[in-house]
Design an enzyme around this catalytic site. Structure first.
Site, mmCIF file in Angstrom:
data_model
loop_
_atom_site.group_PDB
_atom_site.id
_atom_site.type_symbol
_atom_site.label_atom_id
_atom_site.label_comp_id
_atom_site.label_asym_id
_atom_site.label_seq_id
_atom_site.Cartn_x
_atom_site.Cartn_y
_atom_site.Cartn_z
ATOM 1 N N THR A 143 0.833 -1.201 0.000
ATOM 2 C CA THR A 143 0.000 0.000 0.000
ATOM 3 C C THR A 143 0.865 1.247 0.000
ATOM 4 O O THR A 143 1.802 1.368 0.799
ATOM 5 C CB THR A 143 -0.915 0.005 1.238
ATOM 6 O OG1 THR A 143 -1.735 -1.179 1.222
ATOM 7 C CG2 THR A 143 -1.803 1.239 1.261
ATOM 8 N N CYS A 164 24.383 6.783 8.462
ATOM 9 C CA CYS A 164 24.235 5.324 8.506
ATOM 10 C C CYS A 164 25.444 4.645 9.121
ATOM 11 O O CYS A 164 25.343 3.558 9.679
ATOM 12 C CB CYS A 164 24.016 4.783 7.096
ATOM 13 S SG CYS A 164 22.566 5.469 6.273
#
Length: 413
Positions: free
Chosen positions: A263, A348
């Site tokens: 979705t 990161c």
């Protein structure tokens, strides 16, 4: 708090939030629902956002596919081109299609099976990690060197005997801001029969990109680098999936032309579209505003401490400054610069404690890399803030040098 870490993420622009709010409150339909107005409304909003993203890079809306961010986009591009873990991207046997992440054995390498991947040594881990995984499955992979300024050595690519199927470069390096010659790289890649994959996470909205003129075949973007929401991005696919077929990384209900199931996050996608619209209107003016602020920061620090040097002092993003502070541990220096948000490397990898692979690839010693700090400016920063940062950084650097807080660093990188 003075925030100078916009290359890690940028704050959500209030105008973007305002555009998103209706889709978090009353207009919360599923964009895949075809039988009622809630779904139609959500789908229209997604398609408008797709148009806005495409407009910013002079692409066609059918060439834009929404993802959760640049990392997913890059993984989709790489695993999509090499879905079976071999150079030709073909199934491991006559049984037909199988899961891209199956445990099928790596194919036997033959002399003609040289169509692998080439990537620059300063790429983000979002590129390097998938490349290493594909290499473990039998896809040839090699790193392209950069010079001391962080610039891509195109001659090394041109002189190589191998003919890779894909070449990966950044539009702009996330740690130094160094800009890469996309058009020249694309021409060279195409002359060798390769596709060019561009990590444009840092460049989108900060530097003009033109899908038609630049010549890249696939490109990855993240909304949160240009004042949009976190958790949404896009993959540009030249000519759409008809021209550049990719195996789906996330199979599912056929969303995004079958390239990414699940979705759609309508509110985030709407925010991404609005962030792109605003960037198209304001990028030139923001570049003109940020350049003197960045130069003021560098000039003020280097005037006080001539030993400070810029990592990647060539063509780079107008907001990015990576400075080496010889004789100091960058982490201690940052800790002492109270209320100033900066970083030593990409977000990161910031917790690893290791020297930046980007700076090491540029020839810095481990000590020099560990003494380097990235300052990345953004919309909210002012001249007064830059002057405050100069004062705080100077005081902290002088303090650490005075007390001998050298940690693992040497007097010079």
């Amino acid at each position: 708090m003075i925030y100078l870490d916009h290359n890690a993420t940028s704050p959500l622009d209030p105008r973007v939030l305002e555009r998103m709010l209706p889709y978090l409150r009353e207009r919360w339909g599923n964009a895949s629902s075809r039988d009622h107005a809630f779904g139609w409304d959500a789908r229209d909003a997604v398609e408008e956002a797709r148009f806005r993203v495409a407009e910013l890079i002079h692409a066609q809306p059918r060439e834009i596919f929404f993802t959760s961010g640049a990392s997913e986009s890059l993984a989709t591009a790489l695993f999509g081109l090499f879905p079976w873990g071999n150079p030709e991207g073909t199934p491991p046997g006559p049984s037909g299609r199988a899961d891209s992440f199956s445990a099928a054995p790596a194919p036997v390498r033959t002399p003609e099976a040289s169509a692998g991947i080439a990537a620059t040594a300063v790429e983000h881990e979002a590129v390097l990690a998938p490349c290493r995984r594909l290499e473990a499955r039998g896809v040839p992979f090699r790193l392209l060197p950069v010079d001391a300024g962080g610039n891509l050595d195109l001659a090394a690519l041109a002189a190589a005997d191998e003919k890779p199927k894909a070449i990966c470069i950044q539009a702009a390096n996330n740690e130094t801001g160094v800009l890469f010659p996309i058009r020249r790289a694309a021409a060279l890649a195409h002359a060798r029969g390769a596709m060019l994959i561009v990590d444009a996470a840092q460049a989108l909205g900060r530097f003009p990109l033109d899908a038609r003129e630049d010549g890249f075949d696939l490109a990855a973007f993240s909304a949160h680098k240009l004042y949009g929401p976190q958790g949404v991005g896009a993959l540009y696919v030249r000519g759409g999936l008809e021209r550049t077929p990719l195996e789906a990384l996330i199979p599912g209900g056929g969303q995004e032309g079958g390239l990414r199931g699940g979705t759609l996050n309508v509110a985030a996608i709407v925010g991404f579209g609005e962030a792109c619209r605003l960037a198209g209107l304001e990028m030139a003016g923001e570049t003109a505003r940020l350049l003197p602020l960045r130069d003021r920061l560098e000039g003020g620090l280097m005037a006080a401490f001539p030993q400070i040097r810029i990592n990647g002092a060539g063509d780079r993003l107008p907001n990015t400054s990576n400075l080496v502070f010889p004789g100091a541990d960058a982490r201690l220096l940052i800790r002492d610069m109270h209320d100033v948000a900066v970083s030593t490397r990409s977000a990161c990898a910031s917790g690893s404690g290791e020297a930046s692979h980007v700076l090491r690839a540029m020839g810095l010693s481990e000590e020099g890399a560990l003494a380097s700090i990235r300052f990345s400016l953004g919309r909210g920063n002012t001249e007064a803030e830059i002057d405050t940062v100069i004062e705080k950084a100077s005081a902290s650097y002088r303090k650490l040098l005075g007390i001998g807080a050298l940690s693992r660093t040497a007097p010079a990188p």
